[in-house]
Design a protein around this motif. Structure first.
Motif, PDB file in Angstrom:
ATOM      1  N   THR A  31      55.551  49.086 -24.975  1.00 28.58           N
ATOM      2  CA  THR A  31      54.090  49.039 -25.005  1.00 28.58           C
ATOM      3  C   THR A  31      53.631  47.729 -25.632  1.00 28.58           C
ATOM      4  O   THR A  31      54.368  47.110 -26.399  1.00 28.58           O
ATOM      5  CB  THR A  31      53.515  50.216 -25.824  1.00 28.58           C
ATOM      6  N   PRO A  32      52.405  47.304 -25.329  1.00 30.62           N
ATOM      7  CA  PRO A  32      51.892  46.088 -25.968  1.00 30.62           C
ATOM      8  C   PRO A  32      51.899  46.162 -27.493  1.00 30.62           C
ATOM      9  O   PRO A  32      52.162  45.158 -28.152  1.00 30.62           O
ATOM     10  CB  PRO A  32      50.463  45.982 -25.421  1.00 30.62           C
ATOM     11  N   ALA A  33      51.633  47.328 -28.056  1.00 35.69           N
ATOM     12  CA  ALA A  33      51.649  47.453 -29.521  1.00 35.69           C
ATOM     13  C   ALA A  33      53.046  47.195 -30.064  1.00 35.69           C
ATOM     14  O   ALA A  33      53.218  46.483 -31.058  1.00 35.69           O
ATOM     15  CB  ALA A  33      51.170  48.845 -29.935  1.00 35.69           C
ATOM     16  N   GLU A  34      54.076  47.764 -29.420  1.00 39.20           N
ATOM     17  CA  GLU A  34      55.448  47.526 -29.853  1.00 39.20           C
ATOM     18  C   GLU A  34      55.804  46.050 -29.702  1.00 39.20           C
ATOM     19  O   GLU A  34      56.439  45.455 -30.569  1.00 39.20           O
ATOM     20  CB  GLU A  34      56.420  48.364 -29.017  1.00 39.20           C
ATOM     21  N   PHE A  35      55.391  45.456 -28.577  1.00 38.69           N
ATOM     22  CA  PHE A  35      55.678  44.048 -28.304  1.00 38.69           C
ATOM     23  C   PHE A  35      55.047  43.153 -29.361  1.00 38.69           C
ATOM     24  O   PHE A  35      55.676  42.219 -29.854  1.00 38.69           O
ATOM     25  CB  PHE A  35      55.169  43.677 -26.908  1.00 38.69           C
ATOM     26  N   GLU A  36      53.786  43.442 -29.709  1.00 42.74           N
ATOM     27  CA  GLU A  36      53.095  42.616 -30.695  1.00 42.74           C
ATOM     28  C   GLU A  36      53.721  42.737 -32.078  1.00 42.74           C
ATOM     29  O   GLU A  36      53.680  41.794 -32.861  1.00 42.74           O
ATOM     30  CB  GLU A  36      51.615  43.002 -30.760  1.00 42.74           C
TER      31      GLU A  36
END
Length: 198
Positions: A31-36
């Motif tokens: 997910t974008p949150a994990e990536f960030e």
């Protein structure tokens, strides 16, 4: 008739490619949150659901070697099967995902800390089981809720998929503007595979 086995790459092999200047296209399917929170420098965030939905459009922008990355390897393996279905050659899965990469002391771009998707699933599933067991002291039959959650977790392990995780990946906490297909295609089109990206 033989079928090709999924090709994997361990952290040491990926590190060797990066250090030699032969960096493959790194696609992080979390997910974008994990990536960030943390990702391998130079990686592109292409969340698994978006990759599955738009695999044909993305396929045209992925003609070089591709390494798929997730938290532990399960979502990357799903992404590999999806891309194999559209005939993309030279796709590898990073064995052990970010967990293994960090364990091998690979470089990581850090951001604001957030819970990874697997941790969110464990929290919610555990809380539901605990609440249903406590509720069963007052409401007969409530323990069956714990049984349903247990069955769901067993099915998730056997199928190597997680419905609860897929649902959580759609929550605003786990998404942001980088989930937009046009932005991702633009990033893939504008940069060379080895080009720097934070």
């Amino acid at each position: 008739m033989t079928t090709a086995a999924r090709t994997t790459l361990d952290p040491a092999q990926l590190r060797e490619l990066i250090d030699s200047g032969r960096t493959p296209r790194l696609l992080d399917v979390r997910t974008p949150a994990e990536f960030e929170t943390a990702h391998i420098p130079g990686a592109y965030n292409v969340p698994l659901d978006l990759l599955k939905e738009h695999r044909a459009e993305l396929r045209g922008h992925l003609d070089e070697d591709v390494v798929l990355i997730c938290h532990s390897g399960a979502r990357a393996a799903q992404a590999e099967r999806t891309l194999a279905g559209v005939g993309l050659p030279n796709v590898k899965v990073l064995t052990g995902g970010m967990v293994a990469w960090r364990g091998a002391a690979g470089p990581v771009t850090e951001g604001a800390p957030r819970w990874d998707l697997e941790r969110q699933v464990r929290l919610v599933a555990g809380a539901i089981v605990l609440a249903s067991v406590v509720a069963s002291l007052f409401v007969p039959g409530a323990e069956w809720i714990a049984g349903v959650i247990g069955a769901g977790l067993t099915a998730a392990a056997l199928s190597n998929t997680c419905t609860l995780g897929r649902l959580f990946s759609k929550l605003p906490y786990n998404r942001n503007a980088s989930c937009d297909l046009d932005i991702i295609v633009g990033q893939l089109s504008d940069a060379s595979p080895a080009g720097p990206r934070s």
